[in-house]
Design an enzyme around this catalytic site. Sequence first.
Site, PDB file in Angstrom:
ATOM      1  N   GLY A  72      29.432  -6.129  17.449  1.00 37.52           N
ATOM      2  CA  GLY A  72      28.590  -5.476  18.637  1.00 37.52           C
ATOM      3  C   GLY A  72      29.259  -4.628  19.398  1.00 37.52           C
ATOM      4  CB  CYS A 129      25.570   0.079  15.322  1.00 45.36           C
ATOM      5  SG  CYS A 129      26.348  -1.576  15.269  1.00 45.36           S
ATOM      6  N   GLY A 216      32.150  -3.782   2.207  1.00 44.54           N
ATOM      7  CA  GLY A 216      32.858  -4.169   1.110  1.00 44.54           C
ATOM      8  C   GLY A 216      32.357  -3.875  -0.480  1.00 44.54           C
ATOM      9  N   GLY A 243      32.693   0.239   0.826  1.00 45.69           N
ATOM     10  CA  GLY A 243      33.142  -0.373  -0.356  1.00 45.69           C
ATOM     11  C   GLY A 243      34.071   0.148  -1.204  1.00 45.69           C
TER      12      GLY A 243
HETATM   13  C1  FMN Z   1      34.755  -5.056  11.554  1.00 43.59           C
HETATM   14  C2  FMN Z   1      34.125  -3.958  11.455  1.00 43.59           C
HETATM   15  C3  FMN Z   1      33.686  -3.127  12.495  1.00 43.59           C
HETATM   16  C4  FMN Z   1      33.018  -2.000  12.341  1.00 43.59           C
HETATM   17  N1  FMN Z   1      32.896  -1.365  13.559  1.00 43.59           N
HETATM   18  C5  FMN Z   1      32.188  -0.015  13.710  1.00 43.59           C
HETATM   19  C6  FMN Z   1      32.002   0.869  14.471  1.00 43.59           C
HETATM   20  O1  FMN Z   1      32.369   0.525  15.796  1.00 43.59           O
HETATM   21  N2  FMN Z   1      31.232   1.992  14.504  1.00 43.59           N
HETATM   22  C7  FMN Z   1      30.958   2.268  13.176  1.00 43.59           C
HETATM   23  O2  FMN Z   1      30.254   3.461  13.144  1.00 43.59           O
HETATM   24  N3  FMN Z   1      31.084   1.624  12.145  1.00 43.59           N
HETATM   25  C8  FMN Z   1      31.568   0.382  12.231  1.00 43.59           C
HETATM   26  N4  FMN Z   1      31.810  -0.378  11.058  1.00 43.59           N
HETATM   27  C9  FMN Z   1      31.456   0.204   9.804  1.00 43.59           C
HETATM   28  C10 FMN Z   1      32.668   0.773   8.969  1.00 43.59           C
HETATM   29  O3  FMN Z   1      33.129   1.833   9.620  1.00 43.59           O
HETATM   30  C11 FMN Z   1      32.068   1.209   7.391  1.00 43.59           C
HETATM   31  O4  FMN Z   1      31.216   2.102   7.693  1.00 43.59           O
HETATM   32  C12 FMN Z   1      31.471   0.104   6.613  1.00 43.59           C
HETATM   33  O5  FMN Z   1      32.319  -1.041   6.885  1.00 43.59           O
HETATM   34  C13 FMN Z   1      31.472   0.240   5.280  1.00 43.59           C
HETATM   35  O6  FMN Z   1      32.977   0.746   4.744  1.00 43.59           O
HETATM   36  P1  FMN Z   1      33.817  -0.626   4.003  1.00 43.59           P
HETATM   37  O7  FMN Z   1      32.999  -1.087   2.821  1.00 43.59           O
HETATM   38  O8  FMN Z   1      34.914   0.318   3.533  1.00 43.59           O
HETATM   39  O9  FMN Z   1      33.995  -1.407   5.012  1.00 43.59           O
HETATM   40  C14 FMN Z   1      32.542  -1.574  11.134  1.00 43.59           C
HETATM   41  C15 FMN Z   1      32.684  -2.295  10.077  1.00 43.59           C
HETATM   42  C16 FMN Z   1      33.514  -3.627  10.044  1.00 43.59           C
HETATM   43  C17 FMN Z   1      33.808  -4.443   8.852  1.00 43.59           C
END
Ligand code: FMN
Length: 303
Positions: A72, A129, A216, A243
């Site tokens: 959030g 978001c 992921g 991911g």
């Molecule tokens: C715990 C968590 C918090 C996140 N907070 C934000 C955020 O504050 N702003 C945003 O643009 N994306 C946020 N994301 C999204 C990540 O920056 C990223 O785009 C998304 O997790 C996909 O990449 P990944 O699969 O490598 O985690 C968040 C993701 C996670 C898991």
Amino acid sequence: MKTAVRIREDLELKNPIITASGTAAYGEELSEFLDLSVLGGFVTKGLSIRPKRGNPTPRIAETPCGMINSIGLENVGIPVFLKEKLPYLNQFSTPVVVNFFGETEDDYVIAAEMLSIEGIAALEMNVSCPNIKRGGIEFGKDPESLHTLVKKVREVTKKPLIVKLPPLVTDIVVIARAAVSAGADVLTCCNTFPAMVIDENLRRPLLGNVTGGLSGPAIKPVVLKLVRDVSQSVHVPIIASGGASTYRDVIQFLLAGATAVEIGSESLRNPLCFLEIIKGIEEYMERFRMHSVSEITGTLEIV
Ligand SMILES: Cc1cc2nc3c(=O)[nH]c(=O)nc-3n(C[C@H](O)[C@H](O)[C@H](O)COP(=O)(O)O)c2cc1C
């Protein structure tokens, strides 16, 4: 350096590996595991002009090959970030990219003005978001609203402006074009996928917010296609996010058209993955006798 990539004329990263927003907060915890100077870039937690409390707990649940979160957008607020967190991050020789969001157009514009200062290398606008009631994805899913918003932000900042796209829209290419035509220098593709997890015994959702965002390895093949679609339709650098957990994933994103790749969920499982991935890219380049990452970006061969 062979692994260097250029995001804009005035912004070069020493390698294509960047933290994903929200998964390394403001750097303090991650720096207990590695020297942040090795990173191509550091993206902060999403910031707003005022501090923000997040969603009710639980805010994170594991899923097969991934995780779902509904933090959030809890954050310390831009003034506290500038005073207490930015000086810490500026100790490292890594460009600091500030991710920011707002509930209204004015919020975004004010935030961009506040962040257009020395010590901040680029701004990443979160219009995607899935976990907040107002703002965020409301702007990112409608091309006209997005165009108006990005144009207003573009008018108040000369910093490299990165727009982070939502993955689940009718046509991501239309959204990408709207952002670029309004002045975005770079696109991040993309944020988490709206999702949910249910405990069948309790008959309740596992997250306090009911729904959250999936991230992921589970989303990687889908994001790979989105990156390719977007990179073929606009002429700005693309940062892939979704991911990536090994150097092979990163190379695949580069082949699909990305210039850099953000690593999020995997770093929560293994904070040292950044070092392993950077080493893997260097070895891949050695193996194929490459002198620049640009020899990989967008070079997917279709036979
Ligand atoms: C715990 C968590 C918090 C996140 N907070 C934000 C955020 O504050 N702003 C945003 O643009 N994306 C946020 N994301 C999204 C990540 O920056 C990223 O785009 C998304 O997790 C996909 O990449 P990944 O699969 O490598 O985690 C968040 C993701 C996670 C898991």
